[in-house]
Scaffold this motif. Structure first.
Motif: not given
Ligand SMILES: [Zn+2]
Length: 470
Positions: A222, A87, A375, A89
């Motif tokens: 996703k 996960h 994340d 970004h």
């Molecule tokens: Zn995310």
């Protein structure tokens, strides 16, 4: 099942005692205790042989004499597979103006901390085209970072997360005006805004978006099922089960799995019913205990990447391991009380953090597959560093250190459908290998004793990836 596995382990040992007859080896790692990522017990006195970026054999130390052009004596040390963060970004996790080379910086930091594969899940800088360019630069040697798997832009409804929750109003306005010019049966791609994301307003549009990603060489799809996480209000639309089904059907036709962003129980249930493979957040409002739902999830092979980092922050922002890559300026920006107040509203939502952890432990106990994802890019989630703290949080949830290591290696590869290529220390796998000074199965924090990172068979110059400029 467990007994059967133990039986297999016992049988497997004698088969390791034959030496390979390969004349030329690029790299041999000798003498280490190998924790191969499969979850079986650590093995001593073995050598890992690497050739052309691949592990070609794992065999007794006696076999490996002087066959390699480079030998690392890892006697007394521990070897684990490179970490897989499912996960990611492209952001540094600090409230600072974006840098031109933000993705490069994030990728460099990941590799420094031993994250050798990532799944990029869209949003800023995460369109299929951006992913393709990064892959090309990495292959050409002008970018240092992990192996990049990607979803390309994620599929979401107009009017909901993340554009209408965490992005600034100017972006919302621009996105709305693009949508107004796009037919309903076409996805609204926000690539031109630098954001890997498409609004899908019909099943036709969603299926078209899936096909585009498959053709662009993406590895998974996703979707955002989320209606808008607290504290952003629950008045945003939630993706319907029918829409999820349509996306899953098209994804499966193209050989791809669907990763869903969901954070509440009703979103989880919609995801499960729609046939997606798993979710990339922890469910925060699931009443405890709820074994029935866990059993249902497990029976479908459903998995969870709980992304627990997002709901807390590191205890110590002066942690030297963190400060290896994070600048003073970033720490100062993160310490701004106004910023902390704004972000902490997100941490406080739903259940208390200990309940969220207990929930993950309960799912794990019932056989729901758990994998590691951070994340990265969100506030206080640090590229690479947070992979280590995420494993610590998995252990706090109830996984053993060994299970947390499996969640961060083999399991990640399995969920991506690439377990034949990566994720364990076995012949035929990509040579993504970490050497640790201390035993991570004793204490998961020992993954911080990382000394050497091998990525696709090459020893990473970690010093060159240290904090660059303030
Ligand atoms: Zn995310």
């Amino acid at each position: 099942m467990l007994n059967y596995l133990r039986f297999l382990t016992v049988l497997a040992i004698p088969t390791l005692v034959s030496c390979s007859s390969m004349p030329e080896i690029d790299l041999a790692i000798t003498g280490a205790t190998i924790i191969d990522g499969t979850g079986t017990a650590p093995v001593n006195g073995m050598t890992i042989l690497v050739k052309e970026g691949q592990i070609v054999a794992v065999e007794p130390d006696d076999c490996a004499e002087a066959k390699a052009s480079h030998v690392i004596d890892a006697t007394g040390k521990y070897v684990v597979p490179g970490l897989i963060d499912l996960h990611v970004h492209f952001g540094r996790g600090a409230p600072l103006p974006r840098r031109e080379d933000e993705a490069d910086e994030v990728l460099a930091r990941q590799l420094y901390y031993g994250v050798t594969s990532i799944l990029q899940l869209g949003a800023t800088g995460g369109s299929a085209d951006s992913i393709r360019k990064l892959r090309e630069r990495r292959a050409a040697g002008s970018l240092r970072g992990p192996f990049i798997y990607g979803t390309g832009g994620h599929l979401t409804l107009q009017g909901t997360h993340p554009i209408y929750t965490i992005f600034p109003p100017a972006i919302r306005k621009a996105a709305d005006s693009m949508a107004a010019k796009t037919p309903l049966d076409e996805p609204v791609d926000l690539d031109s805004l630098g954001i890997g994301l498409s609004f899908v307003r019909s099943e036709e549009a969603a299926q078209k978006a899936v096909r585009e990603r498959a053709q662009a060489g993406m590895d998974a799809i996703k979707i955002t099922v989320e209606s808008g996480p607290t504290p952003f209000g629950d008045d945003h639309p939630q993706m319907s089960v029918e829409m999820i089904r349509a996306i899953v059907a098209e994804a499966n036709r193209n050989g791809l799995e669907v990763f869903a962003h969901a954070t509440s129980r009703d979103e989880l249930e919609a995801t499960l019913e729609g046939g997606a493979s798993g979710i990339v957040h922890a469910v925060r409002n699931l009443p405890l205990p709820d074994a029935d739902l866990a059993v249902q999830m497990a029976s479908k092979g459903f998995w969870v990447v709980p992304t627990l980092n997002l709901l807390t922050r590191p205890d110590d922002l002066e942690d030297p391991f963190l400060r290896d890559t994070v600048s003073e300026q970033e720490i100062t920006s993160l310490s701004n009380p106004e910023f902390v107040k704004r972000v902490s509203a997100r941490w406080d939502c739903g259940a208390p953090f200990d309940d969220v952890l207990a929930n993950v432990g309960m799912l794990h106990e019932h056989g729901v597959l758990i994998a590691m994802g951070t994340d990265t890019g969100n506030p206080f989630v640090f590229p690479g560093y947070s992979a280590h703290t995420e494993m610590e949080l998995l252990v706090r949830s109830g996984l053993t250190p060994m299970e947390a290591l499996v969640a961060a290696t083999r399991r990640g590869a399995e969920l991506l459908g690439v377990a034949g290529e990566v994720g364990t220390i076995q012949a035929g796998k990509r040579a993504d290998i970490l050497i640790l000074a201390e035993d991570p199965t004793e204490d998961i924090r020992n993954t911080r004793s990382l000394e050497t990172v091998v990525s696709e068979g090459l020893i990473v110059d970690r010093d060159a990836l240290l904090r660059r400029g303030e």
